[in-house]
Write a protein that holds these residues in place. Structure first.
Motif, PDB file in Angstrom:
ATOM      1  N   GLU A   1      35.816  45.178  26.759  1.00 45.27           N
ATOM      2  CA  GLU A   1      34.515  44.511  26.835  1.00 45.27           C
ATOM      3  C   GLU A   1      34.687  43.019  27.134  1.00 45.27           C
ATOM      4  OE1 GLU A   1      32.717  45.281  23.102  1.00 45.27           O
ATOM      5  OE2 GLU A   1      32.314  47.404  23.507  1.00 45.27           O
ATOM      6  N   HIS A   2      35.706  42.415  26.550  1.00 46.36           N
ATOM      7  CA  HIS A   2      35.943  40.985  26.784  1.00 46.36           C
ATOM      8  C   HIS A   2      36.319  40.724  28.243  1.00 46.36           C
ATOM      9  CE1 HIS A   2      37.147  36.868  25.883  1.00 46.36           C
ATOM     10  NE2 HIS A   2      38.305  37.095  26.498  1.00 46.36           N
TER      11      HIS A   2
ATOM     12  N   GLU B   1      35.322  42.364  30.857  1.00 47.54           N
ATOM     13  CA  GLU B   1      34.086  42.437  31.642  1.00 47.54           C
ATOM     14  C   GLU B   1      33.255  41.165  31.473  1.00 47.54           C
ATOM     15  OE1 GLU B   1      32.058  45.926  30.467  1.00 47.54           O
ATOM     16  OE2 GLU B   1      33.555  47.319  31.299  1.00 47.54           O
ATOM     17  N   ASN B   2      33.166  40.664  30.245  1.00 51.42           N
ATOM     18  CA  ASN B   2      32.390  39.439  30.005  1.00 51.42           C
ATOM     19  C   ASN B   2      33.030  38.240  30.699  1.00 51.42           C
ATOM     20  OD1 ASN B   2      30.623  40.905  28.380  1.00 51.42           O
ATOM     21  ND2 ASN B   2      31.779  40.463  26.513  1.00 51.42           N
TER      22      ASN B   2
ATOM     23  N   TYR C   1      32.120  38.388  34.369  1.00 52.13           N
ATOM     24  CA  TYR C   1      30.757  37.908  34.603  1.00 52.13           C
ATOM     25  C   TYR C   1      30.694  36.377  34.517  1.00 52.13           C
ATOM     26  CZ  TYR C   1      29.368  42.783  33.946  1.00 52.13           C
ATOM     27  OH  TYR C   1      29.240  44.139  34.061  1.00 52.13           O
ATOM     28  N   LEU C   2      31.416  35.804  33.555  1.00 48.55           N
ATOM     29  CA  LEU C   2      31.433  34.351  33.407  1.00 48.55           C
ATOM     30  C   LEU C   2      32.025  33.686  34.640  1.00 48.55           C
ATOM     31  CD1 LEU C   2      31.125  31.768  31.677  1.00 48.55           C
ATOM     32  CD2 LEU C   2      33.397  32.264  30.739  1.00 48.55           C
TER      33      LEU C   2
ATOM     34  N   MET D   1      34.593  32.499  23.715  1.00 47.78           N
ATOM     35  CA  MET D   1      34.443  33.955  23.769  1.00 47.78           C
ATOM     36  C   MET D   1      35.642  34.663  23.142  1.00 47.78           C
ATOM     37  SD  MET D   1      32.843  34.292  27.612  1.00 47.78           S
ATOM     38  CE  MET D   1      33.022  36.064  27.639  1.00 47.78           C
TER      39      MET D   1
END
Length: 311
Positions: free
Chosen positions: A164-165, A167-168, A171-172, A197
C-alpha cells in the motif's frame, strides 16, 4: 544540408536534448534513492523474520510505544480536567483487553500524563506475559509458540502495508511536480512527504501487530492436536492426518459414508437381477494390469473404458 549554420543549429539542438535527458535521469535516480532508503529498512525487518530471529524484545518496545501514543492522543489538553479518561479506558480495552476503569485512574494515578503512560505500559506487558504462558511451547522446536505467531504477524502486516505504501508513493510522485508552481523544489517536497508517510507506515505496522497479537487465539482443536502430536508420534509411530477444520472433516466423512453406502448397495445387487434393475460391479485393477479401450471401465459405471475414464 551542407550549410555550416544549419549544422551548428542541429548540433546545438542535440546538445540541449541530451542535457535535458541527463537532468531527467539524474532526478529519477534522486527520487529512487528516497524510496531505496525506506526499502532497506523494510527488507531488513523482513530478513530478521525469515531468519527466525526472536522478536520478543522488539514487540515489548512496540507495546510501550503504542501505549504511549494512545495515552498522548487522549490527553492532548494541558488541563487534566479536560482529559477523556472514559474514552482512554475504552480504547485500551479494545487494544489489549484492559480492565482499568476511569475511577481507578483518578484515585491511583492522580492524572499525571507520564504516570498514566507507565501504568498502561506495565499493565499491557503483564497481559503480554500472560499471553506467552497461555500459548505454551512449540512441540517441534521447544520454543515459545508466541514467537512463531509474532513472526507470522510481522511478516504479513509488513508485506500488506508495504505494498500500500508503494502505491501511495507512486501517486505522490506523479503529482509532486505541481509543487514547482508554488516556487518549491519538487524533490525536497517529495523527500519530506515521503518521510512523513514512512513514519505513518511504521507506526501503523506496530499498532496493527500489537493489537492483533493481543487478540489472536489458539483454536481448541489446534491446541489439542499440538498436545496429542508428540504422544501419537511416540506411541505407534504411524502417520495421521487431521483436517484443517471441523466442518471440512465432517463434509469429507459424510462424502465417504455416502460413497461407501453406494458401493455396498452395488455389491449386494446381482448383475442382471430382476425388477428391471441393472446392477453394477466395481472392478479392482492391479497397477500393472492394462485395460483395453473396449474393456469395461474399472470404476463400475458399465461403460467402456474409452468412453469413461479413458476418454
Amino acid at each position: 544540408m551542407e550549410a555550416k549554420i544549419l549544422s551548428n543549429q542541429i548540433e546545438g539542438a542535440q546538445k540541449k536534448v541530451e542535457e535535458q535527458n541527463f537532468v531527467s535521469r539524474k532526478n529519477v535516480l534522486k527520487y529512487d534513492d528516497v524510496l531505496n532508503v525506506q526499502r532497506q529498512v523494510i527488507y531488513d525487518q523482513r530478513r530478521r523474520v525469515l531468519e527466525g530471529q526472536d522478536l520478543s524484545e522488539d514487540i515489548r518496545q512496540w507495546i510501550d510505544e503504542v501505549m504511549e501514543n494512545a495515552v498522548l492522543a487522549h490527553t492532548e489538553s494541558e488541563f487534566s480536567e479536560e482529559w477523556d479518561l472514559a474514552a482512554l479506558c475504552t480504547h485500551m480495552e479494545g487494544l489489549y483487553g484492559s480492565e482499568i476503569t476511569p475511577e481507578e485512574l483518578r484515585e491511583e494515578v492522580e492524572l499525571d500524563r507520564q504516570v498514566l503512560v507507565e501504568e498502561f505500559q506495565a499493565d499491557a506487558l503483564d497481559a503480554y506475559e500472560e499471553k506467552d504462558e497461555q500459548f505454551g511451547t512449540n512441540p517441534d522446536t521447544g520454543q515459545p509458540l508466541l514467537r512463531d505467531v509474532e513472526r507470522y504477524l510481522v511478516l504479513q502486516t509488513v508485506d500488506l502495508r508495504w505494498r500500500e505504501h508503494l502505491e501511495n508513493m507512486e501517486y505522490l510522485r506523479d503529482g509532486i511536480h505541481l509543487r514547482a508552481m508554488a516556487q518549491k523544489d519538487p524533490l525536497v517536497e517529495y523527500r519530506h512527504e515521503g518521510h512523513l508517510m514512512f513514519e505513518d507506515l511504521s507506526r501503523g505496522i506496530r499498532e496493527e501487530v500489537v493489537t492483533t497479537l493481543f487478540h489472536v487465539q489458539l483454536a481448541p482443536e489446534a491446541a489439542a492436536a499440538m498436545q496429542e502430536a508428540p504422544a501419537a508420534a511416540a506411541g505407534d509411530g504411524k502417520l495421521s492426518y487431521e483436517h484443517e477444520s471441523l466442518a471440512g472433516s465432517q463434509a469429507i466423512a459424510a462424502a465417504g459414508a455416502t460413497a461407501g453406502a453406494g458401493l455396498t448397495a452395488a455389491a449386494a445387487t446381482p448383475v442382471g437381477g430382476g425388477g428391471g434393475a441393472v446392477g453394477t460391479m466395481t472392478r479392482r485393477v492391479a497397477d500393472e494390469e492394462k485395460l483395453g479401450r473396449n474393456d469395461p471401465c474399472w470404476c463400475g459405471s458399465g461403460k467402456k473404458f474409452k468412453k469413461c475414464h479413458g476418454a
